[in-house]
Design a protein around this motif. Structure first.
Motif, PDB file in Angstrom:
ATOM      1  N   LEU A  93      45.732  16.746  32.526  1.00  0.00           N
ATOM      2  CA  LEU A  93      46.081  15.831  31.432  1.00  0.00           C
ATOM      3  C   LEU A  93      47.599  15.712  31.279  1.00  0.00           C
ATOM      4  N   GLN A  94      48.308  16.838  31.442  1.00  0.00           N
ATOM      5  CA  GLN A  94      49.771  16.765  31.352  1.00  0.00           C
ATOM      6  C   GLN A  94      50.323  15.941  32.514  1.00  0.00           C
ATOM      7  N   ALA A 141      49.841  12.357  31.650  1.00  0.00           N
ATOM      8  CA  ALA A 141      50.779  11.941  30.594  1.00  0.00           C
ATOM      9  C   ALA A 141      52.184  11.744  31.158  1.00  0.00           C
ATOM     10  N   VAL A 142      52.637  12.687  31.968  1.00  0.00           N
ATOM     11  CA  VAL A 142      53.988  12.578  32.521  1.00  0.00           C
ATOM     12  C   VAL A 142      54.029  11.524  33.632  1.00  0.00           C
ATOM     13  N   THR A 178      44.250  21.247  31.360  1.00  0.00           N
ATOM     14  CA  THR A 178      45.566  21.030  30.735  1.00  0.00           C
ATOM     15  C   THR A 178      46.548  20.445  31.741  1.00  0.00           C
ATOM     16  N   MET A 197      51.465  18.354  39.375  1.00  0.00           N
ATOM     17  CA  MET A 197      51.386  19.113  38.118  1.00  0.00           C
ATOM     18  C   MET A 197      50.026  19.783  37.972  1.00  0.00           C
ATOM     19  N   ALA A 224      55.818  22.619  34.658  1.00  0.00           N
ATOM     20  CA  ALA A 224      54.442  22.779  34.174  1.00  0.00           C
ATOM     21  C   ALA A 224      53.891  24.150  34.594  1.00  0.00           C
TER      22      ALA A 224
END
Lengths: 447, 447
Positions: free
Chosen positions: A363-364, A367-368, A360, A397, A328
């Motif tokens: 949120l990533q 999600a991961v 970003t 992340m 990331a």
């Protein structure tokens, strides 16, 4: 000329040399355009090069030296007898000749200069630092006064060697040599022969200064679509011109440097085919730096060693946390380094950029983290491990993306190259913090 | 103009808009050069843009559309009434107008074309694919016949809009429109007015074809220092010209694409300031791919889970093996991707390149392996662990460098982008193989 055509010519040259027909080999070389000539020559082995070099005529040797990489050009120039080298340097563009002279041993440079005919164009170029506009410019340009007639300007143009770098612009100086205007070739074509330069020149001139960074000069040319950039000294006196053939070289070098530095190769002159000893010399120091950060991360882990006896699965999944943090961060790092290189970031934008990336990253991370958490729950049926993994991934992340954005910006503020050491620093932080977060959470919740 | 000057102008524009003085804001905008105008405009918020846009005159709006990013240009064009949009497109360079038209919804494109005056230059450009030479060229060039007199050619030059992309070359066609020569502006300046073009033209012309990749066209221009590249169709008929202002854009885009792809960002249009939703959409799929490979590596580790109870230190050091493999591979990967992009690698060189890298990888593996082995021996006083670590590092770094070299070459042979997915593949292999080698050796020697 396509690469396979060069290959074919190269085979013919090798065949001719093997058969001892040096003249024929030279005939094949002479058919090539200078960049292809340089490629073909540097693909030959040292022995063939040594046979060919003394047989090439002055102008072919000049073409060769202009197109070879700096290192190879210095080797070839070093192999020429001094009187021949001086003739070749006289034939070359002043900026290219100065580059070759700058790469020779000082004694050799002095000897060559002593035998050269046209040193007044080359000499001033030797004193400028390599990476500056002054080190890049050529002194071969045409300067006019405002009172010159268009017909006289055309007369001056007639005197320029037809094969020299084409001057798209002529430059206008006042009585003190200060740059006050430019005249494009098109304006000159369309002017009446009796027109004074004063009436056709453009006084809004983009120019660079001798000491400015060559990348800044190139970016200026690219931004304003300039085919040439005049370079002045502190008094505004015209000293030289950067031509468009240098522009792409600098932009390519700049990109190579960023691509290399993001991959922990600090020397943009290194190529995939450089000798092994050079590869090791330029790459190993960075790997040692990486080794130290990897051992630091191992030291962080070692504090949690007792945990593995309790739950060996921690050892199975810990690298997912650090790896995904690194991935990331690398994305943001690449984008911000590129934005800085292309001057796409301005100071008042920075807070917005950092916030944008932080969101970003978060949120990533979610999600991961949720994806991995679910997967590991289905795999190992351990809800606690799944929750710890998910939380650690989100945290790492999120931090990784912020770090990946801030480090290049901080390096830029410190006037260092934003790509330099960014990757090492970012990896060190995402690894150490990732292990600490994951194993720390595990030690709290497993107790 | 320096970035801080743009910032100052921007603040003045914002102040003027806040005070409701739109005229004054426009006066500030009009003072800027087109690239600065575009930067300033896109830095304004949507509301300010909406106030300013209808007040800009046709030629300023045309400058703005020429300089904005594709996406922003399409937004601005979409906000203009059709009749005004048609006027603006008429004012733009044909290639830039075609780009904007290509990014609009088809219905809007048809409406704008219906109201435009000069569509014969734009229309042929609309049918070429975006990434090809045909999609990049402009149709505004000057074509001559060999019998034209120099004075007539100058007359033609007089008719070109003075602010249009400067034609450094005029092109010579035979009776069937086939490109047979070029005339530089310098030759035209120096020619006698009665000279026929036939006697002054250069018949050795570099040219590209409509369907060729735009990067290949740009590399040709860069290699042979061409300020413009004529583009012909399959019959050799001249169709357009790529000008040097496009050259740097393509070379920058090419580098951005490689830098991004090596960092697992596949879309070169993404910037660090793109909206969060777009960031996630373009970055998350790659992170999921990375997640899968990380979980695969975890699955490899899980086969050795029982080992950690025996020796928890394995969990401490395993990531050093995979991390250093990844770092070593990344160096070779960056260098080979760059060499391919710069056309610095030719087929007959490949075996030499791979051997060169393999030796480098082996030696770097030994250097790092011995260093880490010694360090760990001093740290943990475990000679067996030190030997296993050293061996695994040598093996993984050796394989990593070979893989890092071979994957981009293989992608190139498959006619895919060498940078695409290289990093994911390389990381997947260095991680999985690294864990397998280290833990496999441990399980053999610890039993």
């Amino acid at each position: 000329m396509k690469i396979n055509q060069i290959d074919r010519t190269l085979n013919r040259i090798r065949d001719a040399l093997e058969a001892g027909k040096v003249d024929e080999a030279i005939k094949f070389l002479d058919r090539l355009y200078p960049p292809d000539l340089a490629d073909a020559f540097s693909d030959l082995d040292d022995e063939d090069q040594a046979v060919l070099l003394p047989q090439l005529d002055i102008s072919t040797t000049a073409d060769l030296l202009e197109e070879l990489d700096d290192e190879e050009a210095a080797d070839v120039a070093g192999a020429l007898p001094t009187d021949r080298l001086a003739d070749v340097l006289d034939e070359m563009e002043p900026d290219e000749a100065a580059d070759v002279l700058g790469d020779l041993p000082p004694k050799r440079t002095a000897e060559a200069l002593a035998e050269m005919e046209d040193i007044e164009e080359v000499l001033p170029l030797l004193k400028h630092a390599d990476e500056t506009a002054g080190g890049l410019m050529t002194t071969s340009f045409i300067a006019l006064t405002p009172k010159t007639a268009a017909s006289e300007a055309i007369g001056l143009l007639r005197k320029v060697k037809p094969e020299s770098e084409i001057p798209y612009y002529l430059y206008v100086e006042d009585d003190n040599g200060r740059l006050i205007g430019i005249v494009g070739l098109r304006e000159l074509v369309l002017a009446d022969p009796d027109d004074r330069i004063l009436s056709i020149m453009d006084t809004e001139v983009f120019y660079g200064t001798i000491s400015m960074d060559q990348e800044d000069a190139a970016r200026m040319m690219a931004r304003y679509d300039l085919a040439a950039l005049p370079i002045v000294d502190d008094q505004g006196v015209l000293q030289g011109v950067i031509t468009h053939d240098d522009l792409v070289d600098i932009i390519d070098d700049e990109a190579t440097e960023d691509i290399y530095r993001l991959a922990n190769v600090s020397d943009a002159d290194l190529t995939i085919n450089s000798p092994v000893t050079i590869q090791i010399k330029r790459r190993l120091p960075w790997l040692y730096l990486n080794t130290l950060t990897a051992l630091f991360a191992a030291w962080v882990i070692s504090h949690f060693e007792a945990l593995y006896a309790q739950m060996a699965l921690l050892a199975v999944f810990q690298s997912v946390v650090t790896g995904m943090g690194g991935n990331a961060a690398q994305q943001s790092l690449a984008m911000i380094v590129r934005a800085i290189a292309l001057h796409d970031i301005s100071p008042h934008n920075i807070p917005r950029t950092v916030i944008n990336q932080a969101i970003t990253g978060l949120l990533q991370g979610v999600a991961v983290g949720v994806f991995v958490g679910l997967g590991v729950y289905l795999w190992a049926h351990d809800i606690l491990l799944a929750l710890i993994l998910c939380t650690a991934l989100i945290g790492n992340m999120f931090v990784a993306v912020i770090i990946g954005t801030l480090i290049p910006l901080a390096l830029k503020v410190l006037k260092l190259d934003p790509a330099l050491a960014s990757t090492v620093l970012v990896t060190a932080i995402t690894d150490s913090f990732g292990f600490f977060l994951f194993l720390g959470l595990a030690s709290i919740f497993l107790h």
